[in-house]
Every structure is written in structure tokens, then in C-alpha cells.
Design a protein around this motif. Sequence first.
Motif, short mmCIF file in Angstrom:
data_model
loop_
_atom_site.label_atom_id
_atom_site.label_comp_id
_atom_site.label_asym_id
_atom_site.label_seq_id
_atom_site.Cartn_x
_atom_site.Cartn_y
_atom_site.Cartn_z
N ASP A 1 80.29 -28.74 -34.79
CA ASP A 1 79.61 -28.55 -36.07
C ASP A 1 78.51 -29.61 -36.17
O ASP A 1 78.48 -30.57 -35.40
CB ASP A 1 80.64 -28.75 -37.20
CG ASP A 1 80.15 -28.18 -38.50
OD1 ASP A 1 79.05 -27.57 -38.52
OD2 ASP A 1 80.84 -28.33 -39.52
N SER A 2 77.62 -29.43 -37.14
CA SER A 2 76.56 -30.41 -37.38
C SER A 2 77.18 -31.73 -37.86
O SER A 2 78.28 -31.75 -38.39
CB SER A 2 75.64 -29.85 -38.45
OG SER A 2 74.84 -30.86 -38.99
N PHE B 1 71.06 -38.09 -32.70
CA PHE B 1 71.84 -36.93 -33.16
C PHE B 1 71.70 -36.70 -34.67
O PHE B 1 71.68 -35.56 -35.12
CB PHE B 1 73.31 -37.08 -32.76
CG PHE B 1 73.56 -36.62 -31.35
CD1 PHE B 1 73.83 -35.29 -31.09
CD2 PHE B 1 73.48 -37.51 -30.29
CE1 PHE B 1 74.03 -34.84 -29.79
CE2 PHE B 1 73.68 -37.08 -28.99
CZ PHE B 1 73.95 -35.74 -28.73
N SER C 1 68.39 -35.09 -35.16
CA SER C 1 68.47 -33.74 -34.61
C SER C 1 69.18 -32.80 -35.58
O SER C 1 68.87 -31.62 -35.66
CB SER C 1 69.21 -33.77 -33.28
OG SER C 1 69.48 -32.46 -32.86
N ASP C 2 70.11 -33.34 -36.35
CA ASP C 2 70.82 -32.50 -37.32
C ASP C 2 70.15 -32.51 -38.69
O ASP C 2 70.76 -32.14 -39.69
CB ASP C 2 72.29 -32.95 -37.43
CG ASP C 2 73.12 -32.37 -36.28
OD1 ASP C 2 72.59 -31.51 -35.56
OD2 ASP C 2 74.27 -32.77 -36.11
N TYR D 1 74.21 -30.36 -25.50
CA TYR D 1 73.48 -30.20 -26.76
C TYR D 1 72.03 -29.83 -26.44
O TYR D 1 71.11 -30.65 -26.59
CB TYR D 1 73.55 -31.50 -27.58
CG TYR D 1 74.97 -31.96 -27.80
CD1 TYR D 1 75.74 -31.41 -28.82
CD2 TYR D 1 75.56 -32.91 -26.95
CE1 TYR D 1 77.06 -31.80 -29.00
CE2 TYR D 1 76.89 -33.30 -27.13
CZ TYR D 1 77.63 -32.74 -28.16
OH TYR D 1 78.93 -33.12 -28.34
N GLU E 1 69.82 -28.27 -27.85
CA GLU E 1 68.83 -28.35 -28.93
C GLU E 1 68.07 -29.68 -28.89
O GLU E 1 66.95 -29.78 -29.39
CB GLU E 1 69.48 -28.13 -30.29
CG GLU E 1 70.40 -29.23 -30.79
CD GLU E 1 71.83 -29.10 -30.26
OE1 GLU E 1 72.05 -28.31 -29.31
OE2 GLU E 1 72.73 -29.80 -30.77
N GLY F 1 70.18 -28.40 -38.31
CA GLY F 1 71.45 -28.92 -38.81
C GLY F 1 72.29 -27.91 -39.55
O GLY F 1 73.36 -28.21 -40.04
N GLU F 2 71.82 -26.71 -39.64
CA GLU F 2 72.58 -25.70 -40.39
C GLU F 2 73.72 -25.17 -39.53
O GLU F 2 73.60 -25.00 -38.33
CB GLU F 2 71.64 -24.56 -40.76
CG GLU F 2 72.26 -23.56 -41.69
CD GLU F 2 72.01 -23.91 -43.14
OE1 GLU F 2 72.05 -23.00 -43.95
OE2 GLU F 2 71.78 -25.09 -43.45
N LYS F 3 74.85 -24.93 -40.18
CA LYS F 3 75.99 -24.40 -39.43
C LYS F 3 76.10 -22.92 -39.76
O LYS F 3 76.10 -22.52 -40.93
CB LYS F 3 77.24 -25.16 -39.88
CG LYS F 3 78.53 -24.50 -39.51
CD LYS F 3 78.91 -24.78 -38.08
CE LYS F 3 80.21 -24.07 -37.75
NZ LYS F 3 80.46 -23.92 -36.35
#
Length: 862
Positions: A25-26, A284, A287-288, A337, A339, A633-635
Motif C-alpha cells: 500500500d502507499s 518513498f 513518490s507517494d 517499486y 514507479e 500515492g493513491e491506493k
Amino acid sequence: MTGNEIRKIFLEFFKSKGHRFVPSDSLVPKDPTLLFTSAGMVQFKPMFLATEKLEYSTAVSCQKCFRTPDLERVGHTIRHHTFFEMLGNFSFGDYFKKEAIEYAWEFVVDVLKLPKDDLWISIYLDDNEAYEIWKKTIGVPENRIIRLGKEENFWGPVSTEGGPCGPCSEIYIDFGPKYGCGKASCKPGCECNRFEEFWNLVFQQYNQDEKGILNPLPKGGIDTGLGLERLTAILQGVQSNFETDLIKPIINEISLITGVQYGKNKDFDVHLRIIADHIRAITFLISDGVLPSNDGRGYVLRRILRRAFRFGKLMGLDKPFLYTLVGTVTNIMKESYPELTERRENISKITLYEEERFKETLNTGEELLNQLIEKGEKKISGKDAFKLYDTYGFPLELTKEIAQERNITVDENEFKTELEKQQHQARTAWKGSGESTNDIYHTLLNKYKTTEFLGYETLESDSTILAILKNNDNIEILLDKTPFYGESGGQVGDTGTLTADGINLDVINTYKPIPELIIHKVKINKGNITEEKKLHCIVNKEYRNAIARHHTATHLLQWALREVLGTHITQSGSLVSSESLRFDFTHFSAIKPNELKRIEELANEKILENLCVTTKEMSIKEARKEKVIALFGEKYGEKVRMVEIDKISKELCGGTHIKATGELGSFKIIGEESVAAGVRRITAVTGMPAYKMVLKTEELIETIALKLKTSSTDIQQKIEQLLQRNKSQEKEIENLKTRLAGEGENLMSKLTSVEGINILPVRLDGMDINSLRKIGDSLKTKIKSGIIILGSANENKANLVVMVTSDISAKLQADKIIKEFVFMLGGSGGGKPELAQAGCKDILKLDVALNSATEIIKKILH
Ligand code: SER
């Protein structure tokens, strides 16, 4: 074995045992009671509590985690981190203690081949069930199973507001006596480096409520956490997590930049470890979607970024360097990761920007601190230290260090009090930010399940009232299914009506207090409502369409921005309403006017092409293949919804859209501004509001034309004329000024004297008092000593100013002189010995009065 391989082996092992792989998860959790994702179980919290049947009952994940309680210890120990990865297997009412322990043992002993005899087990005080499994089923000798208390072996809940928790059992490895403290009491749980805990098996047995009461869960769950960095250190046979291939390359890179070798100096080693830890977290977090700021998550990011920068400074660096490490982190982590690769440049830029900002304030803060010290204070107050920390981002440690050099102390206690005050404020602000913590809605969800949303396909439905919530005049309704869109993803909620025989309600807003529930705020026009009542729902179509247009326009705008400015453009927020759209995105400079024009033009071109807008449901895996734009960062859930504008844009989006771009009519940008470091905001309109914009502009032009007494077609010519006239008038004024200065010479011809005192009476018509004073000032420099009397007939008034140079103002006062004139001319006036002024009535007598100036002075003198 590399860290990346270990991660994979763990996931594969549990997949082979039938566990569903769930991606990390984010770091920004959905759970509004938490600031960061701090454990693997966070995303599964609701599943431990679920009473209904779940889509899957066992799971495996590698979760990125971020924790700050140990911040001060990071780098000083071999095992603490802010950012780390947690491997975990989970059971939601499926298997329990026995299987969890068996799986763990099989993985550790059979797969990883860790020496059985070096493994120790801890269990919770009275957890005899676990004890028996370890002893009898697994065969761990009694003397290597120890019982520890609540502190060590009871886990959770993760949030202060309660949640799943339970006793746990941990697996330790014994590195041997040479790493130990040597005490006879040394065993797992000891602070020394001999025993390291690496796997925590939590038996989620309870749901702790807000009052701290433990309520047994209907079915026990399993939540295990295995620190990837710790396990990697063990398997790679290195002394600390920082020497694994997950982190060491970062330390090497910092060594290259600073010239400081790892392992040569204890203090510097700590600095190197801190920077290596923090840059992973920074990378990170950004990134989120977390950006440095002064509150909430952004503040935590800012704190660690500045902290890391400062440790660089302590090793002799005085320029930004952290941003260069983002690439190193990306290279190590990109396999798991991916992304990071596409966001890397953006993350780097945001880091650099923050470093540059801090570099400035670090110097300003240093100056301020020097001033405090130079004031001779023996102790820097906690308030001052906090101000330096808070306003200038000046770490307390640095304040202390500089103070120490000058034999000054810092009131740390007061600093702490200030800090706690602020942290408390930050926390309460955070808690208050989500109504979603509200129990009522969770209770409703448990009772009625997720609200079915029909509004993608239809704007009307027959629905049943499930619940009515009343709070004074505020009435809310929960329906079994609804065509009303609940505010989310930046799109505002729908309005409309709910009707039945004898009942008429207005829906004034629709929102989602928790993601699963759609709640209608209503106004009752007629009738009484009760639960189970059937209502006919009609969404206000015009309003919804206006919103949908702005939502599609937002996608179009994002596409155009990426076309013109580059693919680093990432959405960081949006607001889509019926009147306008607001789109926030990462970019590092103001958008140039020609770029803005091009963006607008591109969007309009695509509107004219009348491109189809379609939506499709798919799995997240398929979506990744489609290269859709997913929110920072959206889940997203298992199934996602993709909105596609034919050929140009694919975004994951839950909002409502129109069918083809032609429906937008036109697109107009009405604002571009900065909202935070590295974040810009564009405001724009489409559809009717865009048309209204044109009308408004037209009206404005009409009004201006009217004011200029011309028609809108001639307005430009008229303005040219006015500007021309303005220019020539300015020139005329200049000429007049020059003439006036020249006349100053002529005016001097009026100079007379009485008993050796210069007197200059002058009449200059058309002047107000201010102008007279200005002229008086210039005449004063000319006569050097004496009295100046200026009179002016101006708008039915005789203005008078009398000035007396300071050398004679003791003998002859301006206010006295002016009184004589007021007496002759009527009116009022007064002033001080060197300057007096009056407004008089009798203009006709002005000449006579000025001509008798010498007489008046004489009279005053005698
Ligand atoms: N929740 C436990 C932990 O964070 C195990 O995953 O340690």
C-alpha cells in the motif's frame, strides 16, 4: 542472496501456500486515523474486523513502512529505521497460531536454512498455546523459549483509537557471545547486539475499543512482520542493516560525495547511516505524493530532509546533495517499486528545491543565533531555540552545538514543551481532518454494507431509505442504492430530489463520510420520512453535466500540460465543480504565457475533434499494462475504472464524465499560480461557465466603452487617444513646472524688506495649499532668511501660506502674521512659528492684503 531475491523468495513461499499476493500500500494510508503506513497489517485492518465473507482469507505482502518514534535512535543503532520494508503473511479468520508458527519455521529453517540451534523464541507471558506449539509441534528446546511481557510481546493496536491487536511470538537469532554484553542475564530482549528479533508473529485475537477494552474477535487472525533489512543483514552475514546491499550502496555514494569513509570515525558513521536511512524515506514519501510543508505528513518529511541535510553539513558539505542520492535509491529499489523510475526526476527536483530553501534559512538562522549569543545571554531560551527550529528549520542539535562553542546552554526542557505543544496541535489537527473516524458511519457500514452507486449509468432510481441521521437541522439519508455521486476524488457531490407520495425532499449535497458509504444531505419540503420508505431519486441533470464537463476537461488539461511541459507533470490535487475546475500539479517554475496559450489551444483543438470519452473496468494489472495515469500515492482496489479520451488520455478515475469532448464547447484557463513549493495550480472553465466568461468580458468592455463615451468597436482607438492625451498632458505639466521654476526668478522681483528683514509677498492663482507650500519651500531656499507670504485665488477661496525662516521665527511668527491676514480677508487659519496657512473668503481683497504685507510686519514688530 540479494535483498531483492530475499523479498521475492518470501512472497513466492507464501504464494505457494495459497496466499493472495497484495501489493504494498502507499505510505499514505487510507485510514484517516493514521499519518503513515507503519506496518504491513495497516491496509488489512478492516479485514481482521470483517464479519462478512471476504474475497480472500490469506494474504502475503511486502509493505513499505515509515515510522518516526525511533527517529532519534536511527543511525546510532544497527537496526532502527524510519523507512523499511516489512514482509508479512496474513490470515483473516483462516489459519491461526499453529499454521502460522509452522509456516514461519519452515521458511526460516528449510528455505533460508538458518541454523536451528541459533534460533530463540519469545512468547507472551501466559500464551501457553503458543508455548506448546513451539515446544511440542516444532521441537524448540524449552530453554530457548522465553516469556516476555506486554511491552515486547503484545502487539497493537496500530492506531490510538483502537483496532485489532493481540499477543505475539517473536523469532530471534543468536549471533553468539562475542556480540553480547556478557551479562549472565543476557537473552532475547536484551538491548545488546547478541540477540536480534527478526520476525514477529502477531495473533490478532482482540479488537481494542477507544476506551482500551479488549473485545475478542469472532475469529482469530494472523499478522506477521519480518523486517526485510534485518533478514537481509542476517543472510548476508553483515554487522548491521546498513551494510546490506539494500543500503550500503547509498552509504558508498555519500562517501564519494563527502570524502568520508565508512568505518573510520564513529560519529561520521552515525551521520552516514542517518543520511542513508533518511534519503530512502524521502524518496518513498515524495513518490507517494507527500511534499515538504509545515504540517501533517509534509512536516515530517521536511524534518527528516533538513535533518539529513544538516548531517551532510556536519561532514563538510555546504551545498545540496541529497537530491543526487534519489537515483541511487531508485536503482536499488526499482525492481520492486517500478514507479520510482518514472518519478525519480520529480522526486529529485523536489528534494533539491527543499535543500536550497533550507540552505538559505540555515544561514539566516545561524545569523539569528549569533545575534542572540552576542546579546550576552547565558542561556538560549527554549522559546528562541524553538523559533529557530520552527521558523528557520534550525535543528536543535545545531543550536546546541553552536551555543556550546560559546559556553552557552540551551533550555532544552522549555524547547521540548514548545515542541510537544506544537506536535499536539499537529495531531489534533490531523484527527479532526476526517469525519470518517466517526463511529456512526462505521456502524452503518457494518449493518448495511457498501452503498451501490448507479450514477454512472442513470440519473434516476427507486431506492429505499436504510437510515436517517438527524443533528439539529442537518438531516442525512442513507439509501440502499443511489444515482447521486458522493463528493470524492476532487469531484463535488450531486444535488437533486427525492420524492414519494406526499413526500418531497431536496438533496442539497451528497458525500462520502467513509469511502464505502454515500450519504445524502437533504432538506424536507413536504411530508415525513421513515426508514424502509421507498423514494424516487432524480439527480439534477444540468448540475451533474456541468460537473462532468469540468471533470473531463481536467483530464484534457492534464494531457495538454504533459504535452507542453513534460511528463513530470503529476497531479497533486484537484477540485471539480459545476462552475470551474482547479488542478494542482508538480512543476518547478511559473508557466510562461506562450506555454499557457498553447495548453489552452491544444485542449480546444481536442474539443473540436469531438473525441469519444469511454470508461472501462479492469484489474489493476491490466491498467498498468495500459500505461494509465494513476494518482500519486493513491491506493486502488482490485478492480479499477479507467477513463479514456480517445487516443490521448487514460486515467484511473472514479468520477463522472461526458461522452465526447465536443460537449465541452470550449475551454478557458482563468488562472495560474503557485500553491506550494514545486506545486502550481491552474483554474479553468468549460461549458456554460466558459460561455459566461465571454459574456462577462463583453460586459466589461461595454462598461468601459460607456465610461469612455464611445462604442465597444471604437474602444481601442479611444484608449489610444486617451493615452496620447495623457502623454501630452504629462509633457505640459513638465513644461509648466519648468516655467514655474523660471517664474520663481520673476517672483523674486517682489522681494522687499522691513527693518532688514526680507519680505516676499506673492500671488499665484489656481493653487491649493499643498502647491503653495511646495513653491514656498523653493522660495525659502532662495531668500535664505525672511518671510514668504503666498496668496492664491482658487475655487472661490483665497488660500494663504506664510513661511518664516527659522533664524527669525523667534521674533516674527508665521501663525501671528497669518492672523492679521485672516482678520482682513475673513475665514480661518493658523499654524506654527515657521509655517501657517489659511483659507480666506474675500478673494477681492487678496491684492490689497498682499500689498499691505510690509505694513502688517511693521505693525507686529512694534
Ligand atoms: N504488525 C506487526 C508489526 O508491525 C507484525 O506485522 O510488527
